[in-house]
Write an enzyme that holds these catalytic residues in place. Structure first.
Site, PDB file in Angstrom:
ATOM      1  N   ASP A  78       0.810  -1.210   0.000  1.00 35.09           N
ATOM      2  CA  ASP A  78       0.000   0.000   0.000  1.00 35.09           C
ATOM      3  C   ASP A  78       0.849   1.268   0.000  1.00 35.09           C
ATOM      4  O   ASP A  78       0.461   2.288  -0.567  1.00 35.09           O
ATOM      5  CB  ASP A  78      -0.946   0.011   1.213  1.00 35.09           C
ATOM      6  CG  ASP A  78      -2.207  -0.800   0.958  1.00 35.09           C
ATOM      7  OD1 ASP A  78      -2.171  -1.668   0.068  1.00 35.09           O
ATOM      8  OD2 ASP A  78      -3.210  -0.578   1.641  1.00 35.09           O
ATOM      9  N   LYS A 121      -3.645  -6.162   2.458  1.00 32.08           N
ATOM     10  CA  LYS A 121      -4.816  -6.879   1.946  1.00 32.08           C
ATOM     11  C   LYS A 121      -4.576  -8.374   1.827  1.00 32.08           C
ATOM     12  O   LYS A 121      -5.522  -9.149   1.696  1.00 32.08           O
ATOM     13  CB  LYS A 121      -5.251  -6.316   0.576  1.00 32.08           C
ATOM     14  CG  LYS A 121      -5.426  -4.810   0.553  1.00 32.08           C
ATOM     15  CD  LYS A 121      -6.316  -4.324   1.682  1.00 32.08           C
ATOM     16  CE  LYS A 121      -6.251  -2.824   1.854  1.00 32.08           C
ATOM     17  NZ  LYS A 121      -4.929  -2.281   2.206  1.00 32.08           N
ATOM     18  N   SER A 468      -5.192   5.157   5.964  1.00 29.46           N
ATOM     19  CA  SER A 468      -4.167   4.202   6.378  1.00 29.46           C
ATOM     20  C   SER A 468      -4.203   4.041   7.888  1.00 29.46           C
ATOM     21  O   SER A 468      -4.618   4.941   8.618  1.00 29.46           O
ATOM     22  CB  SER A 468      -2.798   4.722   5.944  1.00 29.46           C
ATOM     23  OG  SER A 468      -1.766   4.051   6.622  1.00 29.46           O
TER      24      SER A 468
END
Length: 556
Positions: A78, A121, A468
């Site tokens: 990310d 994820k 985040s």
């Protein structure tokens, strides 16, 4: 054994011939066959070392009398995908990871699975697959990165993101930022604060699907390799005892996980991932459950970015089981839940202890009386929204300001960098939800720049996207319904008054119903941002953030 479907009997001679071609002995095929799902790659610092973890797992499996067979999944960092089109693909990759493990475990009927993720994820994706398949499974992560050091202080990735804002605000020069970026991320592992990856790895312990230490033992420590070997041995025991993920990840286990989440102030993204994992087991985790638990759980562990501590500190202080042991003093943990060790939490807590009462505070002397996350509802978010309240200065727990609206992260980020956002502004970033983004991008860049410019205690940032785990400040995400579904956030105009009250847990748009009805009639659905490929299909299937951004069921 389940694997007999592909290896036993005269009609499986062709299958055995293909295994022979890969070098497997007949003796190996007679043992339990364990699928080792590894997300090792060369594009994520948290995954760069997973080949060593996978090898240790396979060593453990062989020591216990099984035969490992490794396969791969995709993985996205990310941090590297942040603030460009790549982030649109991050949340959507969760479903791809889950599906890829499922299809491999269906095509190859393994007797058990060892899941090796380490970042945002990939962790929930693999846990979703474990629940969906419901065959014996255990998760072993790659472990957290060590904190970096800069000018005698601990730093991490968020320090660099906020450094960008400091340069823009004249609080740091570019030479200092260049020095900081060289030392903030010192090596392999998931980024060192209680961001999404580490939140989920720690919650795997509370759920029982990960071994004690899974979330906190640093990636570069030999103990991480030893834990991987133990995980390999444990999967054989799980098969012998026929203990499956749905025996472990029960509704009580999810309540334990949410409780621990509130105690250590985890990422707001856990409110997306835990419901999605539960959904695969036929359970629902509504946002109201997060809110109920948050109200009664003290915040006893103050981790970066809200606090000064990193995962290595938590590991030395007693880890996740140290937190749970402290929470049992208020009877907040269900100790009867089963774990992948084959023992219940009550048995494992006997050897748990808190070694540093500043990192893990006593329940009667918490950092905050209530948990880290809060669910806000109101006229701007009728189906709910999420805020990491422990990262918000109490000076703005009640906020009222004028809206400044942006229809993408890029627009908002540019305005913040250019100095167009002022104290008292309510920055609205919309059309970034699961459907509208598509993919519900994280907003770490604008929130970090806002913090770097010193505006995190005077401004609000509100989005139908997400934040985040590294975010701090009055940042409200997961606003549902999202703008692409004509939620109220789509109808906000510049200058509208937004009121947020973290004590009352409300978020309101101060515009009359008559005016809102007028705006809704005039609203037109925008053109999709992505019109081809996977994310175009994703946008058609995905549901609200309030339901965990899961895919629609058949017939919906």
């Amino acid at each position: 054994m389940r694997s007999d479907r592909m290896k036993k009997g005269i009609d499986r001679a062709p299958h055995r011939s293909l295994f022979n071609a890969m070098g497997y002995l007949s003796e190996e095929l007679e043992r339990p066959i364990i699928g080792v799902a590894s997300s090792a790659n060369e594009v994520i610092p948290g995954h760069i070392h997973l080949g060593k973890i996978a090898q240790a797992v396979k060593d453990g499996i062989r020591m216990a009398g099984g035969t490992p067979m490794e396969f791969s999944t995709i993985g996205i960092c990310d941090g590297i995908a942040m603030n460009h089109e790549g982030m649109k693909y991050s949340l959507g990759s969760r479903e791809l990871v889950c599906d890829s493990v499922e299809v491999m475990a269906k095509a190859y009927p393994f007797d058990g699975l060892v899941l090796i993720p380490n970042c945002d994820k990939i962790i929930p994706g693999m846990m979703m697959a474990a629940m969906r398949l419901n065959i014996p499974a255990i998760m072993i992560s790659g472990g957290p990165m060590l904190a970096g050091r800069y000018k005698g202080k601990a730093v991490d990735l968020i320090s660099v993101f906020e450094g960008v804002g400091k340069v823009a605000g004249g609080l740091m020069d570019e030479k200092e930022l260049a020095q900081l970026e060289q030392c903030a991320c010192p090596g392999a592992g998931s980024c060192s604060g209680m961001f999404t990856a580490n939140s989920m790895n720690c919650l795997s312990e509370a759920l029982g699907i990960g071994l004690p230490g899974n979330g906190t033992i640093p990636a570069v420590h030999g103990e991480r390799i030893r834990l991987a070997k133990i995980a390999g041995k444990c999967i054989i025991e799980l098969i012998k005892k026929n203990i499956k993920p749905r025996d472990i990840m029960t509704i009580d286990a999810f309540k334990n996980a949410i409780t621990v989440d509130m105690a250590f102030g985890g990422s707001s993204n856990t409110a997306l991932h835990l419901p999605a994992i539960a959904h695969e087991g036929g359970m629902k985790l509504p946002l109201t459950l997060f809110d109920e638990i948050s109200e009664k759980v003290p915040h006893i562990c103050n981790m970066s970015p809200a606090g000064p501590h990193h995962l290595e500190d938590l590991n030395e202080a007693g880890g996740v089981y140290g937190i749970m042991k402290e929470l049992t003093k208020k009877k907040l943990i269900n100790t009867k839940c089963m774990t992948v060790t084959g023992s219940k939490i009550s048995d494992l807590l006997k050897s748990a202890a808190v070694a540093d009462s500043e990192v893990i505070r006593p329940v009667n002397k918490p950092y905050h009386e209530k948990g880290g996350l809060a669910v806000l509802t109101g006229s701007l978010a009728p189906q709910g929204s999420i805020v990491k309240r422990i990262g918000v200065s109490e000076s703005i727990w009640h906020f009222e300001g004028k809206a400044k609206c942006f229809n993408s992260e890029e627009e908002a980020g540019k305005a913040i960098m250019d100095g167009s956002i002022w104290a008292g502004d309510a920055v609205i970033i919309r059309y970034e939800g699961p459907k509208g983004g598509p993919g519900m991008r994280e907003m770490l860049t604008p929130t970090s720049i806002l913090a770097g410019r010193g505006l995190d205690t005077t401004c609000a940032l509100i989005t139908d996207g997400r934040f985040s785990g590294g975010t701090r400040g009055l940042c409200v995400g997961h606003v549902s319904p999202e703008a692409a579904e004509c939620g109220p956030i789509a109808l906000v105009k510049n200058g509208d008054i937004i009121e947020i009250d973290l004590n009352k847990k409300t978020i309101h748009l101060k515009v009359s119903k008559t005016e809102m009805d007028k705006r809704k009639k005039a609203w037109k659905r925008p053109k999709p941002n992505i019109t081809e490929g996977y994310m175009a299909r994703y946008a058609k299937m995905v549901t609200s953030a309030a339901t965990g951004a899961i895919f629609r069921s058949d017939g919906e």
